[in-house]
Motif scaffolding. Structure first.
Motif, short mmCIF file in Angstrom:
data_model
loop_
_atom_site.label_atom_id
_atom_site.label_comp_id
_atom_site.label_asym_id
_atom_site.label_seq_id
_atom_site.Cartn_x
_atom_site.Cartn_y
_atom_site.Cartn_z
N MET A 1 6.99 0.82 -2.15
CA MET A 1 6.15 0.13 -1.18
C MET A 1 5.00 -0.59 -1.88
N ILE A 2 4.35 0.07 -2.84
CA ILE A 2 3.23 -0.56 -3.53
C ILE A 2 3.72 -1.75 -4.36
N THR A 3 4.96 -1.68 -4.84
CA THR A 3 5.51 -2.79 -5.61
C THR A 3 5.68 -4.03 -4.73
N LYS A 4 6.17 -3.85 -3.51
CA LYS A 4 6.33 -4.98 -2.60
C LYS A 4 4.97 -5.57 -2.24
N ARG A 5 3.97 -4.72 -2.09
CA ARG A 5 2.63 -5.21 -1.77
C ARG A 5 2.05 -6.02 -2.92
N LEU A 6 2.29 -5.57 -4.15
CA LEU A 6 1.80 -6.31 -5.32
C LEU A 6 2.50 -7.65 -5.45
N ILE A 7 3.80 -7.68 -5.19
CA ILE A 7 4.54 -8.95 -5.24
C ILE A 7 4.04 -9.89 -4.16
N ALA A 8 3.78 -9.35 -2.96
CA ALA A 8 3.24 -10.18 -1.87
C ALA A 8 1.87 -10.73 -2.24
N LEU A 9 1.03 -9.91 -2.86
CA LEU A 9 -0.29 -10.38 -3.31
C LEU A 9 -0.13 -11.46 -4.37
N PHE A 10 0.81 -11.28 -5.28
CA PHE A 10 1.05 -12.28 -6.33
C PHE A 10 1.47 -13.62 -5.71
N SER A 76 8.79 -9.18 4.27
CA SER A 76 8.95 -8.38 5.51
C SER A 76 8.03 -7.16 5.55
N LEU A 77 6.80 -7.33 5.11
CA LEU A 77 5.81 -6.25 5.18
C LEU A 77 4.94 -6.42 6.41
N LYS A 78 4.49 -5.32 6.97
CA LYS A 78 3.61 -5.37 8.13
C LYS A 78 2.36 -4.56 7.84
N VAL A 79 1.27 -4.95 8.49
CA VAL A 79 0.04 -4.18 8.44
C VAL A 79 -0.06 -3.46 9.78
N ILE A 80 -0.12 -2.15 9.74
CA ILE A 80 -0.20 -1.36 10.96
C ILE A 80 -1.63 -0.87 11.12
N TYR A 81 -2.28 -1.37 12.16
CA TYR A 81 -3.67 -1.00 12.43
C TYR A 81 -3.71 0.17 13.40
N VAL A 82 -4.54 1.16 13.10
CA VAL A 82 -4.79 2.24 14.04
C VAL A 82 -5.69 1.71 15.15
N ASN A 83 -6.66 0.89 14.76
CA ASN A 83 -7.59 0.27 15.69
C ASN A 83 -7.41 -1.24 15.56
N ASN A 84 -6.69 -1.85 16.48
CA ASN A 84 -6.32 -3.26 16.34
C ASN A 84 -7.35 -4.18 17.00
N THR A 106 -11.82 -0.93 -7.79
CA THR A 106 -10.72 -0.76 -6.83
C THR A 106 -9.66 0.19 -7.40
N LEU A 107 -9.33 0.03 -8.67
CA LEU A 107 -8.33 0.90 -9.29
C LEU A 107 -8.81 2.34 -9.37
N ILE A 108 -10.07 2.55 -9.69
CA ILE A 108 -10.63 3.91 -9.71
C ILE A 108 -10.60 4.51 -8.31
N PHE A 109 -10.95 3.72 -7.31
CA PHE A 109 -10.89 4.17 -5.92
C PHE A 109 -9.48 4.59 -5.55
N PHE A 110 -8.49 3.78 -5.96
CA PHE A 110 -7.09 4.08 -5.65
C PHE A 110 -6.64 5.36 -6.32
N ILE A 111 -7.07 5.58 -7.54
CA ILE A 111 -6.68 6.80 -8.27
C ILE A 111 -7.18 8.05 -7.54
N PHE A 112 -8.42 8.01 -7.04
CA PHE A 112 -8.99 9.19 -6.40
C PHE A 112 -8.58 9.34 -4.93
N LYS A 113 -8.44 8.25 -4.20
CA LYS A 113 -8.15 8.32 -2.76
C LYS A 113 -6.67 8.08 -2.44
N ARG A 114 -5.90 7.56 -3.40
CA ARG A 114 -4.49 7.23 -3.22
C ARG A 114 -4.26 6.17 -2.14
N ARG A 115 -5.30 5.43 -1.85
CA ARG A 115 -5.22 4.30 -0.91
C ARG A 115 -6.14 3.21 -1.44
N LEU A 116 -5.84 1.98 -1.08
CA LEU A 116 -6.71 0.88 -1.44
C LEU A 116 -7.94 0.88 -0.53
#
Length: 125
Positions: A1-10, A76-84, A106-116
């Motif tokens: 999943m993270i790979t598809k997100r990185l490709i989409a960002l690229f 074909s990625l979607k962003v799912i909002y809890v609060n839309n 951002t990378l340090i945040f991701f390492i500790f929280k496992r989310r962006l």
């Protein structure tokens, strides 16, 4: 999943870079990127224009396509909002734009929280 997100960002960064080059050329067509005398000035202008275009690109796609940028649509990625709500979507895109420019934090945040950061603060999945 993270790979598809990185490709989409690229993909999105390529589109934003093309738009940035067009805007920069429109503002000053005589200045060449290879001109070393003006390189420092050109880099500052390029970086500033890129930041503005990046922010506008993300904001507009957030408002129009509920966070789905062109890269996410292609993969074909979607962003799912809890609060839309619009504020939540804009907050997510603003945090994404800022975190893109402070990538080491951002990378340090991701390492500790496992989310962006944008997913963590706007409660997206």
């Amino acid at each position: 999943m993270i790979t598809k997100r990185l490709i989409a960002l690229f993909i999105d960064i390529i589109i934003i870079s093309i738009i940035t080059s067009g805007v920069r050329f429109f503002l000053n067509p005589e200045t060449s990127i290879t001109n070393l005398y003006f390189f420092n000035k050109i880099w500052t202008v390029e970086y500033s224009i890129f930041g503005i275009v990046f922010l506008l690109y993300m904001f507009l796609f957030s408002l129009i396509n509920k966070g789905r940028t062109f890269g996410k649509i292609l993969l074909s990625l979607k962003v799912i909002y809890v609060n839309n709500k619009i504020f939540t979507r804009l907050l997510r895109e603003f945090i994404k734009s800022v975190s893109f420019f402070i990538l080491p934090i951002t990378l340090i945040f991701f390492i500790f929280k496992r989310r962006l950061p944008q997913d963590y603060f706007s409660s997206t999945i």
